[in-house]
Design an enzyme around this catalytic site. Structure first.
Site, PDB file in Angstrom:
ATOM      1  N   LYS A 121     -33.403   7.224  15.621  1.00 29.14           N
ATOM      2  CA  LYS A 121     -32.828   7.072  14.276  1.00 29.14           C
ATOM      3  C   LYS A 121     -33.895   6.744  13.226  1.00 29.14           C
ATOM      4  O   LYS A 121     -33.773   7.149  12.075  1.00 29.14           O
ATOM      5  CB  LYS A 121     -31.745   5.997  14.275  1.00 29.14           C
ATOM      6  CG  LYS A 121     -30.460   6.439  14.972  1.00 29.14           C
ATOM      7  CD  LYS A 121     -29.375   5.389  14.851  1.00 29.14           C
ATOM      8  CE  LYS A 121     -28.139   5.821  15.619  1.00 29.14           C
ATOM      9  NZ  LYS A 121     -27.049   4.841  15.543  1.00 29.14           N
ATOM     10  N   ASP A 165     -23.855   5.382   9.641  1.00 26.46           N
ATOM     11  CA  ASP A 165     -23.580   4.097  10.304  1.00 26.46           C
ATOM     12  C   ASP A 165     -23.270   3.025   9.253  1.00 26.46           C
ATOM     13  O   ASP A 165     -22.508   2.097   9.521  1.00 26.46           O
ATOM     14  CB  ASP A 165     -24.794   3.629  11.138  1.00 26.46           C
ATOM     15  CG  ASP A 165     -24.862   4.341  12.487  1.00 26.46           C
ATOM     16  OD1 ASP A 165     -23.847   4.929  12.907  1.00 26.46           O
ATOM     17  OD2 ASP A 165     -25.943   4.316  13.113  1.00 26.46           O
TER      18      ASP A 165
HETATM   19  P1  NAP Z   1     -31.418  -0.833  19.325  1.00 25.46           P
HETATM   20  O1  NAP Z   1     -31.916  -0.183  18.111  1.00 25.46           O
HETATM   21  O2  NAP Z   1     -32.119  -0.667  20.628  1.00 25.46           O
HETATM   22  O3  NAP Z   1     -31.288  -2.413  18.995  1.00 25.46           O
HETATM   23  C1  NAP Z   1     -30.758  -3.308  19.930  1.00 25.46           C
HETATM   24  C2  NAP Z   1     -31.000  -4.737  19.450  1.00 25.46           C
HETATM   25  O4  NAP Z   1     -30.391  -5.597  20.415  1.00 25.46           O
HETATM   26  C3  NAP Z   1     -32.475  -5.107  19.366  1.00 25.46           C
HETATM   27  O5  NAP Z   1     -32.675  -6.013  18.315  1.00 25.46           O
HETATM   28  C4  NAP Z   1     -32.697  -5.801  20.724  1.00 25.46           C
HETATM   29  O6  NAP Z   1     -33.674  -6.807  20.696  1.00 25.46           O
HETATM   30  C5  NAP Z   1     -31.369  -6.482  20.931  1.00 25.46           C
HETATM   31  N1  NAP Z   1     -31.118  -6.724  22.348  1.00 25.46           N
HETATM   32  C6  NAP Z   1     -31.017  -5.790  23.333  1.00 25.46           C
HETATM   33  N2  NAP Z   1     -30.778  -6.402  24.508  1.00 25.46           N
HETATM   34  C7  NAP Z   1     -30.753  -7.736  24.264  1.00 25.46           C
HETATM   35  C8  NAP Z   1     -30.567  -8.882  25.068  1.00 25.46           C
HETATM   36  N3  NAP Z   1     -30.337  -8.789  26.390  1.00 25.46           N
HETATM   37  N4  NAP Z   1     -30.629 -10.098  24.480  1.00 25.46           N
HETATM   38  C9  NAP Z   1     -30.836 -10.216  23.150  1.00 25.46           C
HETATM   39  N5  NAP Z   1     -31.022  -9.167  22.326  1.00 25.46           N
HETATM   40  C10 NAP Z   1     -30.981  -7.942  22.869  1.00 25.46           C
HETATM   41  O7  NAP Z   1     -29.907  -0.366  19.621  1.00 25.46           O
HETATM   42  P2  NAP Z   1     -28.768   0.003  18.556  1.00 25.46           P
HETATM   43  O8  NAP Z   1     -28.843   1.440  18.219  1.00 25.46           O
HETATM   44  O9  NAP Z   1     -28.783  -0.985  17.462  1.00 25.46           O
HETATM   45  O10 NAP Z   1     -27.473  -0.177  19.460  1.00 25.46           O
HETATM   46  C11 NAP Z   1     -27.004  -1.466  19.808  1.00 25.46           C
HETATM   47  C12 NAP Z   1     -25.578  -1.351  20.323  1.00 25.46           C
HETATM   48  O11 NAP Z   1     -24.772  -0.840  19.270  1.00 25.46           O
HETATM   49  C13 NAP Z   1     -25.410  -0.364  21.486  1.00 25.46           C
HETATM   50  O12 NAP Z   1     -24.443  -0.891  22.377  1.00 25.46           O
HETATM   51  C14 NAP Z   1     -24.883   0.891  20.819  1.00 25.46           C
HETATM   52  O13 NAP Z   1     -24.073   1.668  21.699  1.00 25.46           O
HETATM   53  C15 NAP Z   1     -24.022   0.278  19.727  1.00 25.46           C
HETATM   54  N6  NAP Z   1     -23.834   1.155  18.565  1.00 25.46           N
HETATM   55  C16 NAP Z   1     -22.554   1.412  18.213  1.00 25.46           C
HETATM   56  C17 NAP Z   1     -22.310   2.197  17.113  1.00 25.46           C
HETATM   57  C18 NAP Z   1     -20.892   2.469  16.747  1.00 25.46           C
HETATM   58  O14 NAP Z   1     -20.644   3.413  15.988  1.00 25.46           O
HETATM   59  N7  NAP Z   1     -19.943   1.656  17.214  1.00 25.46           N
HETATM   60  C19 NAP Z   1     -23.365   2.741  16.365  1.00 25.46           C
HETATM   61  C20 NAP Z   1     -24.676   2.431  16.741  1.00 25.46           C
HETATM   62  C21 NAP Z   1     -24.894   1.642  17.860  1.00 25.46           C
HETATM   63  P3  NAP Z   1     -35.249  -6.477  20.581  1.00 25.46           P
HETATM   64  O15 NAP Z   1     -35.461  -6.283  19.122  1.00 25.46           O
HETATM   65  O16 NAP Z   1     -35.890  -7.682  21.137  1.00 25.46           O
HETATM   66  O17 NAP Z   1     -35.445  -5.241  21.426  1.00 25.46           O
END
Ligand code: NAP
Length: 296
Positions: free
Chosen positions: A71, A107
């Site tokens: 993204k 988003d």
């Molecule tokens: P991302 O860019 O990889 O960001 C994930 C964030 O969560 C990062 O800040 C990461 O920390 C943190 N994180 C991951 N595992 C963790 C843990 N065990 N403990 C603490 N922090 C943790 O992912 P994303 O695109 O934002 O997606 C995140 C979630 O949102 C996913 O489940 C995805 O499916 C969902 N999502 C849903 C929608 C929707 O339309 N509903 C849209 C987008 C995403 P670090 O910075 O330390 O890596």
């Protein structure tokens, strides 16, 4: 029927095995009678992202979503960015028009729509965002613009601080702040809106929650979990038991998808379709859970 007039849409990312976007878009296009098909375009090698986007544009594909992990990287392949994409520093939707790549981030609007549809006031409310990745960017841009005072708790403090800087200009209310991850449970007491923008609680680790059991959730809270698989996460269940108002990730997923599709097909989509799309996606989630259970 697919014929010479069928237009192609799709999603670029890696891995794409569990994406619900093809089910969502093909369902809506079929309901609208719109001559589009939506396909997965897996790009495992980040060095080929530019080739993939330019190739899809050259081949007449009408548009694609962009998902993990591209993204942010896809921004640099866009000829134009919408204001939401510029604010978030990320794109989840590309319109491919006569070889040009127009980047947008639905988003942001998809996150906001379930809040707008509820009788909830955001201005001057305090929002705690857990996570500092792509979903957190969208939440921070929407909530900051809506006038909330936002705090971002990131496992990696530097990423939370970078997100604070990214969205600072967007924030109409108090300046945004970064928090240490360890302080998130205590910060719940000082928050009105809590957003889980981490994958914690996502399948297969469905028993996990981004907040400890002792976190003081209550009836005054809006708890928004962007995780949609499962729809009812541990966090959502606990927030509901505590009397909080909840929004699940499937609502955001559907609205970001409908916002993207409106741009691609150039027409408004009646949001009454969202309820039917939700039922279709819930059925799809059940089907894929049963299929992965059978494979184990
Ligand atoms: P991302 O860019 O990889 O960001 C994930 C964030 O969560 C990062 O800040 C990461 O920390 C943190 N994180 C991951 N595992 C963790 C843990 N065990 N403990 C603490 N922090 C943790 O992912 P994303 O695109 O934002 O997606 C995140 C979630 O949102 C996913 O489940 C995805 O499916 C969902 N999502 C849903 C929608 C929707 O339309 N509903 C849209 C987008 C995403 P670090 O910075 O330390 O890596």
């Amino acid at each position: 029927m697919i014929d010479g007039t069928t237009r192609v849409l799709g999603i670029v990312g890696w891995p794409l095995g569990h994406t619900l976007s093809p089910a969502l878009h093909n369902f809506i296009c079929a309901r609208l009678g719109a001559p589009y098909r939506y396909l997965p375009f897996p790009v495992p090698d980040p060095r080929r992202l530019g080739d993939a986007i330019r190739g899809l544009a050259a081949a007449g594909v009408a548009g694609v979503n962009v998902t993990i992990p591209y993204k942010v990287a896809a921004v640099s392949y866009c000829d134009e960015l919408s204001s939401d994409a510029r604010a978030a520093g990320a794109v989840n939707t590309l319109r491919l028009v006569e070889g040009r790549v127009l980047g947008h981030d639905t988003d942001v609007s998809g996150f906001g729509r379930p809040i707008i549809e509820r009788p909830i006031i955001i201005v001057e409310r305090r929002a705690l965002i857990l996570g500092a990745g792509g979903a957190a960017r969208a939440a921070a841009v929407f909530l900051g613009r809506a006038g909330a005072a936002i705090r971002i708790a990131g496992r990696t403090r530097a990423r939370a601080e970078a997100l604070v800087e990214q969205v600072r200009e967007q924030c109409r209310g108090a300046p945004p702040e970064a928090l240490d991850w360890e302080d998130r449970n205590a910060a719940v007491r000082e928050a009105d809106v809590i957003v889980n923008a981490t994958p914690i609680g996502m399948w297969p680790r469905v028993n996990e929650s981004p907040l400890d059991l002792g976190a003081p959730l209550g009836p005054g809270h809006l708890v928004y979990d962007v995780v949609y698989n499962p729809v009812r996460t541990r966090l959502i269940e606990r927030a509901e038991r505590a009397g909080a108002c909840v929004v699940d990730g499937l609502e955001m997923l559907i609205h970001q998808g409908l916002d993207a599709l409106e741009g691609w097909i150039g027409r408004r989509i009646d949001r009454d379709l969202a309820a039917d799309a939700r039922r279709a996606l819930e059925a799809e989630l059940k089907r894929s859970a049963a299929a992965s259970g059978a494979r184990r």
